[in-house]
Design an enzyme around this catalytic site. Structure first.
Site, PDB file in Angstrom:
ATOM      1  N   GLU A   1       2.156  27.188   4.570  1.00  0.00           N
ATOM      2  CA  GLU A   1       3.608  27.323   4.500  1.00  0.00           C
ATOM      3  C   GLU A   1       3.880  28.236   3.305  1.00  0.00           C
ATOM      4  OE1 GLU A   1       7.699  24.658   4.041  1.00  0.00           O
ATOM      5  OE2 GLU A   1       5.741  23.677   3.848  1.00  0.00           O
TER       6      GLU A   1
ATOM      7  N   ASP B   1      14.779  21.432  -1.711  1.00  0.00           N
ATOM      8  CA  ASP B   1      13.627  21.394  -2.606  1.00  0.00           C
ATOM      9  C   ASP B   1      13.934  20.676  -3.911  1.00  0.00           C
ATOM     10  OD1 ASP B   1      11.811  22.868  -0.972  1.00  0.00           O
ATOM     11  OD2 ASP B   1      13.007  24.656  -1.402  1.00  0.00           O
TER      12      ASP B   1
END
EC number: 4.2.1.20
Length: 261
Positions: free
Chosen positions: A49, A60
């Site tokens: 990723e 995040d």
């Protein structure tokens, strides 16, 4: 068969859990990924990723936010991420590479252009955490035209009817969020994870890959009992962040070997 589908089929036949490290393009240095990805593939990474830095990464946690800020300060933008993938392919990286980025920069770049350029560079799919399925038709069509898998998130709070809608659009694999909240390494996995994965599996035959909070070989083994793969993000970025400049590639590779077990 796509490179992602082929990878999961091969690992399933071998009885192995897919290990998918997360790297941020441009972190810790502008071209660090060109050294990190080959080293991690040699250490046992099966897929990657690849983060596209963004100024407001809502999904995040603090670790990846810091990495994104550093990458932006290093001058990294979407075009550099695409170019990085092309160089990785030129240097022999064979594992599937799935860029993960937020919708606004992708939309500004142009979705058809994005899919075309990502595919030409050697990317295998896209992960867009803030793209809901209701608004994904244009991106879905562009990805299909250029042979990219479009990866969607499902979370423990996602209702069954929405899981059905998501899995109908998705290809490659389903990104199963192992907890509520933002990314970040955790000491223990959520006890409800097996039941959640079973609920998702009722809606799809695609591989289920678990991310958020995975930080140890024990976590990877536990996930492998219930899912096809595990994504390790914040824990790996932490290792890189805590390493001396000349040591982060070796330490990251050592960490991936430990995760692989």
């Amino acid at each position: 068969m796509s490179r992602i589908a082929d990878t999961f089929a091969r690992l399933r036949a071998a009885g192995r859990t897919a290990l998918m490290p997360y790297l941020m393009t441009g972190y810790p240095e502008r071209d660090s990924v060109l050294d990190l990805a080959p080293a991690l593939e040699d250490a046992g990474a099966d897929l990657f990723e690849l983060g596209v830095p963004f100024s407001d990464p809502l999904a995040d946690g603090a670790t990846i936010q810091r990495a994104s800020e550093r990458a932006l300060a290093n001058g990294v933008r979407l075009e550099h991420c695409i170019a990085t993938i092309a160089v990785l392919r030129e240097r022999g990286v064979r594992a599937p590479i799935v860029p993960m980025g937020y919708y606004n920069p992708f939309l500004q770049y142009g979705l058809a252009r994005l899919a075309r350029d990502m595919a030409a560079a050697g990317a295998d799919g896209l992960i867009i955490p803030d793209l809901p399925p209701e608004e994904a038709q244009e991106c879905h069509a562009a990805c299909r035209e250029y042979g990219l898998d479009l990866i969607f998130f499902v979370a423990p709070t996602t209702p069954d009817e929405r899981i059905a809608r998501i899995t109908a659009l998705a290809s490659g694999f389903i990104y199963c969020v192992s907890l509520t909240g933002v990314t970040g390494a955790r000491r223990e996995l959520w006890s409800g994870l097996p039941a959640f994965l079973e609920r998702v599996r009722r809606h799809t035959t695609l591989p289920l890959v678990v991310g958020f909070g995975i930080s140890s070989a024990d976590h990877v083994r536990e996930v492998g009992r219930h899912a096809a793969g595990a994504i390790v993000a914040s824990a790996l970025i932490n290792v890189i962040e805590q390493s001396h400049p000349g040591e982060y590639v070796a330490r990251a590779a050592e960490f991936v070997r430990l995760l692989r077990g």
